[in-house]
Every structure is written in structure tokens, then in C-alpha cells.
Motif scaffolding. Structure first.
Motif: not given
Length: 245
Positions: A155-172
Motif C-alpha cells: 500500500d505504500f510502494l509506488e506501484i504504477p496504476s497499470s500494474t495489477t497486484v494479486v495477493i494470495g493471503e495477507k498474513m505474517g
């Protein structure tokens, strides 16, 4: 001790552990795979090796029956484990030959875990420097509270708006060690888990990939429990195909 036979349908508890987030991520990725948006799969070596190979086989099972080819796959390795060329040099040699082709649309970068995002930021800066459009697949992202909201480093990285981010799971940090997932055996020094030496198992060639199975204490190895992960990863990918069809 963990009994690897308790994972129904799998020989390896390591693959069983990543089944849910991996299948979720692959399902979200399927539309872009079917649209052939990715001209190259880039894996984070070392810990992202197995997720990357799973993405490659998934893409192959989705595209080949339609008379299409799965994207080629390369790996970029950081210097944290062994002495290798710089990330930029590796990118120049392994990635640019593909991205320079006229038909190239995007690269797909696959990594196993993002905590603070420092390595991912270095990778993304190189993609930006060489004008490489990219999407991200992150198997695990570490969540934390920020101003009362659950966030991740993404959420705090400068990821281009054209980039799709897929996250499998949010966990430690997953309790299975990332180098276990990568198929590496580690010698530890002291109680803090300081890494003394990385011992590479037989090299990866196509699906020839081996894993050492550990119990809950990262450094404790099941003696002689070196298994071939080929069948297990294929089982996981086939389940992902069935669920997303």
C-alpha cells in the motif's frame, strides 16, 4: 514431528500449506493469462521458486489446449543468499531479450513473501528504469495496522496504476520457512537462526525439484525425507484449474 502423509492428496506438507493462497492467486490471475497479457514470467529466486513454477504450469494448462504457448520463465536472484551478479545485470541478461520483442505487453513478477517491500521496491525500480510494464503476484503479504487500517507494504510502494497486484493471503511470516519452500537446506548458528551456510539441493530443471521437509522448528530436519515435489505441485495446479474453470 510432522507426518507428511497427513496432507491428503499431497506427499509434502509444504505444498499443502500453500495450497489455499496459491489457488486463490491463480484463480485471480486466470483472466490475464487467458488474455495472454504476460510475455514473460519472472520468478523471485530463491523462495519464490515453487510459486513461480506453479504459475508456469498453470499458464501452460490454460493456454496449450487452446493452441497457445505459455510465457517463458526466468529467475532473478538477490545477493542475500549467495554471490551472484547484481539484480540489474541479471535483468539485462535474462529479461530484456524478451521485453524488447514487439509483441511484449507485460511481465508477471512472482514472489513468495512481502514484509517491508525493500527487495520488491528494488525490482520495481529496475522495471521502471527499463520501461518494463509488469503485474505482481505475491503469495503472502505481511499485514499491519496503520492509522487504524490493516495495510501491507504494497500500500505504500509506488506501484504504477497499470500494474495489477494479486495477493494470495495477507498474513505474517508463514511458519514454514521460505527456504524450505525453495528446496534449500540450511545450517543454523545459535538460537537466533543466523544463517551460516546455504546448502543447495539438486538443481531445478523443468519440474525436477526437491524439498527437504522440516518440523515446526525451522532447523530440524526429518532425516532422509527428501521428496520430489513434481507430483504435488501438479496436483495443486490441477485443483486450481478445476476450481477456476
Amino acid at each position: 514431528m510432522i507426518n507428511v502423509e497427513t496432507a491428503t492428496g499431497y506427499n509434502s506438507w509444504v505444498i499443502k500449506e500453500i495450497e489455499v493462497p496459491m489457488i486463490k492467486a491463480l484463480g485471480e490471475l486466470r483472466p490475464s493469462i487467458e488474455a495472454e497479457r504476460h510475455g514473460l514470467i519472472i520468478g523471485d529466486d530463491i523462495s519464490g521458486r515453487v510459486p513461480t513454477l506453479a504459475v508456469r504450469e498453470y499458464a501452460s494448462l490454460v493456454l496449450v489446449p487452446k493452441g497457445k504457448l505459455a510465457p517463458p520463465t526466468v529467475f532473478l536472484q538477490d545477493k542475500t543468499a549467495v554471490n551472484v551478479e547484481s539484480l540489474e545485470t541479471q535483468l539485462q541478461k535474462r529479461v530484456l531479450p524478451f521485453t524488447s520483442k514487439g509483441s511484449f505487453e507485460k511481465a508477471l513478477y512472482v514472489t513468495e513473501y512481502v514484509q517491508r517491500g525493500r527487495k520488491l521496491e528494488r525490482i520495481m525500480n529496475l522495471f521502471k528504469k527499463y520501461n518494463i510494464p509488469f503485474d505482481l503476484l505475491v503469495l503472502y503479504a505481511n499485514p499491519f495496522l496503520h492509522n487504524g487500517t490493516t495495510s501491507t507494504a504494497l500500500d505504500f510502494l509506488e506501484i504504477p496504476s497499470s500494474t495489477t497486484v494479486v495477493i494470495g493471503e495477507k498474513m505474517g511470516k508463514p511458519w514454514l520457512h521460505d527456504t524450505t519452500l525453495a528446496g534449500l537446506s540450511i545450517d543454523y548458528v545459535g538460537n537466533k537462526g543466523k544463517i551460516k551456510e546455504f546448502k543447495k539441493l539438486p538443481p531445478v530443471s523443468e519440474w525436477r525439484h526437491t524439498l527437504r521437509v522440516y518440523d515446526g522448528e525451522y532447523g530440524t530436519e526429518h532425516r532422509g525425507s527428501v521428496i520430489d515435489a513434481r507430483a504435488d505441485v501438479h496436483t495443486l495446479v490441477q485443483r486450481a484449474i478445476d476450481l477456476s474453470s
